[in-house]
Write a protein that holds these residues in place. Sequence first.
Motif, PDB file in Angstrom:
ATOM      1  N   MET A  89      -6.117   1.220  -5.976  1.00 34.59           N
ATOM      2  CA  MET A  89      -5.566   1.215  -4.619  1.00 34.59           C
ATOM      3  C   MET A  89      -6.453   2.079  -3.729  1.00 34.59           C
ATOM      4  SD  MET A  89      -1.698   1.890  -3.200  1.00 34.59           S
ATOM      5  CE  MET A  89      -1.488   3.451  -4.063  1.00 34.59           C
ATOM      6  N   LYS A  90      -6.691   1.592  -2.509  1.00 32.40           N
ATOM      7  CA  LYS A  90      -7.568   2.306  -1.585  1.00 32.40           C
ATOM      8  C   LYS A  90      -6.832   2.626  -0.295  1.00 32.40           C
ATOM      9  CE  LYS A  90     -12.077   1.846   0.696  1.00 32.40           C
ATOM     10  NZ  LYS A  90     -13.240   0.928   0.891  1.00 32.40           N
ATOM     11  N   TRP A  91      -6.926   3.893   0.128  1.00 37.22           N
ATOM     12  CA  TRP A  91      -6.396   4.332   1.412  1.00 37.22           C
ATOM     13  C   TRP A  91      -7.559   4.720   2.320  1.00 37.22           C
ATOM     14  CZ3 TRP A  91      -2.354   8.285  -0.879  1.00 37.22           C
ATOM     15  CH2 TRP A  91      -1.338   7.568  -1.543  1.00 37.22           C
ATOM     16  N   ASN A  92      -7.454   4.400   3.592  1.00 41.08           N
ATOM     17  CA  ASN A  92      -8.496   4.742   4.567  1.00 41.08           C
ATOM     18  C   ASN A  92      -7.855   5.485   5.725  1.00 41.08           C
ATOM     19  OD1 ASN A  92     -10.582   4.935   6.361  1.00 41.08           O
ATOM     20  ND2 ASN A  92     -10.975   2.737   6.508  1.00 41.08           N
ATOM     21  N   PHE A  93      -8.015   6.795   5.752  1.00 44.98           N
ATOM     22  CA  PHE A  93      -7.328   7.612   6.748  1.00 44.98           C
ATOM     23  C   PHE A  93      -7.976   7.549   8.127  1.00 44.98           C
ATOM     24  CE2 PHE A  93      -5.114  10.744   3.628  1.00 44.98           C
ATOM     25  CZ  PHE A  93      -4.377   9.684   3.147  1.00 44.98           C
ATOM     26  N   SER A  94      -9.090   6.860   8.266  1.00 39.91           N
ATOM     27  CA  SER A  94      -9.702   6.721   9.594  1.00 39.91           C
ATOM     28  C   SER A  94      -8.889   5.798  10.488  1.00 39.91           C
ATOM     29  CB  SER A  94     -11.141   6.200   9.480  1.00 39.91           C
ATOM     30  OG  SER A  94     -11.166   4.856   9.030  1.00 39.91           O
ATOM     31  N   VAL A  95      -7.966   5.016   9.911  1.00 39.35           N
ATOM     32  CA  VAL A  95      -7.157   4.092  10.714  1.00 39.35           C
ATOM     33  C   VAL A  95      -5.841   4.720  11.164  1.00 39.35           C
ATOM     34  CG1 VAL A  95      -8.150   2.137   9.475  1.00 39.35           C
ATOM     35  CG2 VAL A  95      -5.952   3.057   8.727  1.00 39.35           C
ATOM     36  N   VAL A  96      -5.590   5.964  10.765  1.00 35.72           N
ATOM     37  CA  VAL A  96      -4.335   6.626  11.123  1.00 35.72           C
ATOM     38  C   VAL A  96      -4.417   7.154  12.551  1.00 35.72           C
ATOM     39  CG1 VAL A  96      -2.772   8.532  10.573  1.00 35.72           C
ATOM     40  CG2 VAL A  96      -3.867   7.235   8.725  1.00 35.72           C
ATOM     41  N   GLU A  97      -3.380   6.905  13.333  1.00 41.13           N
ATOM     42  CA  GLU A  97      -3.289   7.372  14.715  1.00 41.13           C
ATOM     43  C   GLU A  97      -3.372   8.900  14.779  1.00 41.13           C
ATOM     44  OE1 GLU A  97      -2.920   8.114  18.514  1.00 41.13           O
ATOM     45  OE2 GLU A  97      -2.945   6.023  17.828  1.00 41.13           O
ATOM     46  N   ALA A  98      -4.231   9.421  15.674  1.00 40.47           N
ATOM     47  CA  ALA A  98      -4.429  10.864  15.727  1.00 40.47           C
ATOM     48  C   ALA A  98      -4.192  11.461  17.101  1.00 40.47           C
ATOM     49  CB  ALA A  98      -5.851  11.207  15.263  1.00 40.47           C
ATOM     50  N   SER A 108       2.463   6.810  11.556  1.00 43.46           N
ATOM     51  CA  SER A 108       1.261   5.984  11.421  1.00 43.46           C
ATOM     52  C   SER A 108       0.692   6.083  10.013  1.00 43.46           C
ATOM     53  CB  SER A 108       0.209   6.423  12.445  1.00 43.46           C
ATOM     54  OG  SER A 108      -0.985   5.676  12.301  1.00 43.46           O
ATOM     55  N   LEU A 109       0.659   7.294   9.469  1.00 44.08           N
ATOM     56  CA  LEU A 109       0.184   7.491   8.102  1.00 44.08           C
ATOM     57  C   LEU A 109       1.043   6.729   7.108  1.00 44.08           C
ATOM     58  CD1 LEU A 109      -1.526   8.942   5.940  1.00 44.08           C
ATOM     59  CD2 LEU A 109       0.074  10.867   6.106  1.00 44.08           C
ATOM     60  N   HIS A 110       2.351   6.814   7.246  1.00 47.61           N
ATOM     61  CA  HIS A 110       3.252   6.157   6.300  1.00 47.61           C
ATOM     62  C   HIS A 110       3.185   4.635   6.438  1.00 47.61           C
ATOM     63  CE1 HIS A 110       5.835   9.425   4.434  1.00 47.61           C
ATOM     64  NE2 HIS A 110       4.935  10.076   5.160  1.00 47.61           N
ATOM     65  N   ARG A 111       2.951   4.133   7.650  1.00 45.09           N
ATOM     66  CA  ARG A 111       2.768   2.682   7.809  1.00 45.09           C
ATOM     67  C   ARG A 111       1.535   2.212   7.047  1.00 45.09           C
ATOM     68  NH1 ARG A 111       4.400   3.650  13.191  1.00 45.09           N
ATOM     69  NH2 ARG A 111       2.228   3.739  13.881  1.00 45.09           N
ATOM     70  N   HIS A 112       0.445   2.961   7.191  1.00 48.64           N
ATOM     71  CA  HIS A 112      -0.782   2.582   6.480  1.00 48.64           C
ATOM     72  C   HIS A 112      -0.573   2.612   4.969  1.00 48.64           C
ATOM     73  CE1 HIS A 112      -4.945   2.256   5.310  1.00 48.64           C
ATOM     74  NE2 HIS A 112      -4.880   3.426   4.693  1.00 48.64           N
ATOM     75  N   LEU A 113       0.059   3.664   4.479  1.00 47.37           N
ATOM     76  CA  LEU A 113       0.294   3.770   3.035  1.00 47.37           C
ATOM     77  C   LEU A 113       1.181   2.633   2.544  1.00 47.37           C
ATOM     78  CD1 LEU A 113       0.873   7.612   2.562  1.00 47.37           C
ATOM     79  CD2 LEU A 113      -1.263   6.314   2.473  1.00 47.37           C
ATOM     80  N   ASN A 114       2.220   2.315   3.292  1.00 52.37           N
ATOM     81  CA  ASN A 114       3.119   1.233   2.873  1.00 52.37           C
ATOM     82  C   ASN A 114       2.407  -0.116   2.835  1.00 52.37           C
ATOM     83  OD1 ASN A 114       5.636   2.273   2.143  1.00 52.37           O
ATOM     84  ND2 ASN A 114       6.306   2.482   4.269  1.00 52.37           N
ATOM     85  N   VAL A 115       1.518  -0.357   3.801  1.00 52.51           N
ATOM     86  CA  VAL A 115       0.748  -1.604   3.799  1.00 52.51           C
ATOM     87  C   VAL A 115      -0.099  -1.695   2.540  1.00 52.51           C
ATOM     88  CG1 VAL A 115      -1.159  -2.814   4.916  1.00 52.51           C
ATOM     89  CG2 VAL A 115       0.729  -1.951   6.295  1.00 52.51           C
ATOM     90  N   GLN A 116      -0.760  -0.602   2.182  1.00 53.35           N
ATOM     91  CA  GLN A 116      -1.631  -0.613   1.007  1.00 53.35           C
ATOM     92  C   GLN A 116      -0.839  -0.672  -0.293  1.00 53.35           C
ATOM     93  OE1 GLN A 116      -4.856  -1.083   1.413  1.00 53.35           O
ATOM     94  NE2 GLN A 116      -4.357  -1.085   3.599  1.00 53.35           N
ATOM     95  N   ILE A 117       0.312  -0.013  -0.333  1.00 54.81           N
ATOM     96  CA  ILE A 117       1.155  -0.070  -1.526  1.00 54.81           C
ATOM     97  C   ILE A 117       1.685  -1.484  -1.739  1.00 54.81           C
ATOM     98  CG2 ILE A 117       3.353   0.723  -2.497  1.00 54.81           C
ATOM     99  CD1 ILE A 117       2.774   3.420  -1.022  1.00 54.81           C
ATOM    100  N   THR A 118       2.086  -2.134  -0.640  1.00 48.17           N
ATOM    101  CA  THR A 118       2.558  -3.522  -0.731  1.00 48.17           C
ATOM    102  C   THR A 118       1.446  -4.438  -1.220  1.00 48.17           C
ATOM    103  OG1 THR A 118       4.140  -3.159   1.067  1.00 48.17           O
ATOM    104  CG2 THR A 118       3.541  -5.443   0.577  1.00 48.17           C
ATOM    105  N   ALA A 119       0.251  -4.268  -0.666  1.00 53.45           N
ATOM    106  CA  ALA A 119      -0.890  -5.095  -1.070  1.00 53.45           C
ATOM    107  C   ALA A 119      -1.216  -4.889  -2.551  1.00 53.45           C
ATOM    108  CB  ALA A 119      -2.106  -4.765  -0.201  1.00 53.45           C
ATOM    109  N   ASP A 137      10.452   3.943   5.952  1.00 59.16           N
ATOM    110  CA  ASP A 137      10.427   5.257   6.585  1.00 59.16           C
ATOM    111  C   ASP A 137       9.805   6.340   5.721  1.00 59.16           C
ATOM    112  OD1 ASP A 137      11.793   4.315   8.903  1.00 59.16           O
ATOM    113  OD2 ASP A 137      13.665   4.364   7.754  1.00 59.16           O
ATOM    114  N   ASP A 138       9.552   6.036   4.463  1.00 60.43           N
ATOM    115  CA  ASP A 138       9.054   7.057   3.536  1.00 60.43           C
ATOM    116  C   ASP A 138       8.086   6.414   2.541  1.00 60.43           C
ATOM    117  OD1 ASP A 138       8.573   9.140   1.828  1.00 60.43           O
ATOM    118  OD2 ASP A 138      10.672   9.606   1.433  1.00 60.43           O
TER     119      ASP A 138
END
Length: 225
Positions: A89-98, A108-119, A137-138
């Motif tokens: 599994m790969k996470w890319n924190f450059s796409v997180v809203e800052a 924003s971080l949790h949305r990105h993580l959930n997308v990658q976990i689902t994938a 939400d978590d």
Amino acid sequence: MKFPYGLANFERIRSENLYYIDRTDRIRTLEESGDQLLLLRPRRFGKSLWLSTLENYYDIAKAERFDELFGGLAIGENPTPNHNRYFVMKWNFSVVEALSGSEAIRASLHRHLNVQITATANKYRAWLTQEVTIDPDDALASFQSLLAAIAKTDQRLYLLIDEYDNFANEVLVSRERGEARYNELVSGEGAIKSLFKTLKDAAEGRGLERVFITGVTPVVMADIT
């Protein structure tokens, strides 16, 4: 000869026969160095391409393409026993809203993580016998659900995190409450600190076997530890 300028996709570079400098012999060195590694290098230094290389090397779903992707390369001639044996599994924190407040950044971080976990759950559906529950939400709860499903299999997870400090650095240098918002992320139960506490727990025999993280500076990692 075609040069893959700006392209960080190992599979595409190899499939399209683009110019590639073979550094795959370093994979063996990485395995000998440890299970949780942090690689710090300047921007535009090839970190994302290296993560893509590791992703293709360790992914159990790409085992049948090993010779196609790594044939003729150093690690292809002398692979390690770990090749193609992990869920990756790969996470890319450059796409997180800052640019928003700490709660918006956390969302924003949790949305990105959930997308990658689902994938990831969808990608390895053929191996997983237990359903993965996504908590909108978590994402940390979603991650723990994925690990519980993985624990029912014979495989373990290899987590790749690209630019782990990207959005935190953006917050730190921003003009509007940069330092205050940054401290909210890395201290106490801040979003970043909570995430890495969860990763530390998961790496202690709960399904997360290897972690490879890239970033620019050690500041964030120092602050959360």
